[in-house]
Design a protein around this motif. Structure first.
Motif, PDB file in Angstrom:
ATOM      1  N   VAL A  13       0.839  -1.411   0.140  1.00 41.30           N
ATOM      2  CA  VAL A  13      -0.116  -0.007   0.147  1.00 41.30           C
ATOM      3  C   VAL A  13       0.924   1.171   0.051  1.00 41.30           C
ATOM      4  O   VAL A  13       0.068   2.283  -0.291  1.00 41.30           O
ATOM      5  N   THR A  42      -1.897   2.638  -3.205  1.00 40.74           N
ATOM      6  CA  THR A  42      -3.168   2.414  -3.004  1.00 40.74           C
ATOM      7  C   THR A  42      -4.110   3.352  -3.521  1.00 40.74           C
ATOM      8  O   THR A  42      -3.942   4.306  -3.249  1.00 40.74           O
ATOM      9  N   ARG A  64      -6.481   2.316   3.909  1.00 44.16           N
ATOM     10  CA  ARG A  64      -5.489   1.350   4.499  1.00 44.16           C
ATOM     11  C   ARG A  64      -4.199   2.067   5.241  1.00 44.16           C
ATOM     12  O   ARG A  64      -3.296   1.472   5.809  1.00 44.16           O
ATOM     13  N   ALA A 122      -0.417  -4.481   3.681  1.00 47.43           N
ATOM     14  CA  ALA A 122      -1.855  -4.449   4.227  1.00 47.43           C
ATOM     15  C   ALA A 122      -2.467  -5.972   3.912  1.00 47.43           C
ATOM     16  O   ALA A 122      -2.361  -6.446   2.932  1.00 47.43           O
ATOM     17  N   ILE A 126      -5.487  -8.344   3.109  1.00 41.01           N
ATOM     18  CA  ILE A 126      -6.917  -7.922   2.805  1.00 41.01           C
ATOM     19  C   ILE A 126      -7.382  -9.221   2.287  1.00 41.01           C
ATOM     20  O   ILE A 126      -6.646 -10.125   2.075  1.00 41.01           O
TER      21      ILE A 126
END
Length: 186
Positions: A5, A24, A30, A82, A84
């Protein structure tokens, strides 16, 4: 699934803030305070965002436990990652996460194979698909709707209508120019 990110840039000031290169489309989601991010290299993290603010058009972050310039400088060039849910989709109808686009087959509107997306390059003005061609060479394709006319995640393909010269082989272009100049001389 993991998603890069941001990349940490240089330190800003003396209180532990760093500039970040955002990677991102959803920085508020984020990169908000309280977000816990893994890092590459892993030795730098995980990092928890303490504060974030925009200064002169750049995002500045401060992480828990990093309170001075020396600590901030030690994080330079670290990637922030991150976690996800792989099923999670972006909010916009025509938006995609990089992981959804990587490995898609790229074909022209008439079905001609161009290659496979191996990377997405996020530039300030536009995003680019880095496409590996069957012969191992690479071609960069701007991810703009005038060129990328369809993304079909079910069929795992991206359909493009490239302008002349974007994906043509240089040898083919030179050959067609030679043919054209040869016809003119006859």
């Amino acid at each position: 699934m993991q998603l890069v990110v941001a990349r940490i840039g240089r330190a800003h000031g003396i209180k532990g803030e760093v500039t970040v290169e955002v990677r991102t489309d959803e920085p508020e989601l984020r990169l908000g305070p309280g977000a816990v991010l893994t890092t590459d290299p892993a030795s730098a993290g995980p990092l928890t965002i303490e504060t974030g603010r925009v200064h002169s058009g750049r995002l500045l972050l401060r992480f828990e436990g990093v309170s001075d310039r020396t600590g901030a400088e030690a994080l330079r060039n670290t990637l922030l990652i991150a976690e996800i849910d792989p099923e999670e989709l972006p909010e916009g109808e025509d938006e995609y996460y990089d992981h959804q686009l990587i490995d898609l087959d790229v074909v022209t509107a008439d079905g001609t194979e161009v290659g496979r997306i191996t990377e997405i390059s996020h530039l300030p003005t536009q995003d680019l698909f880095i496409v590996e061609r069957p012969d191992g060479s690479e071609v960069m394709i701007p991810f703009v709707e005038e060129i990328v006319t369809e993304i079909d995640l079910e069929e795992q393909k991206a359909v493009i209508t490239p302008p002349p010269g974007l994906i043509d082989d240089r040898a083919e272009i030179a050959s067609s120019r030679d043919d054209a100049s040869g016809r003119e001389e006859s």
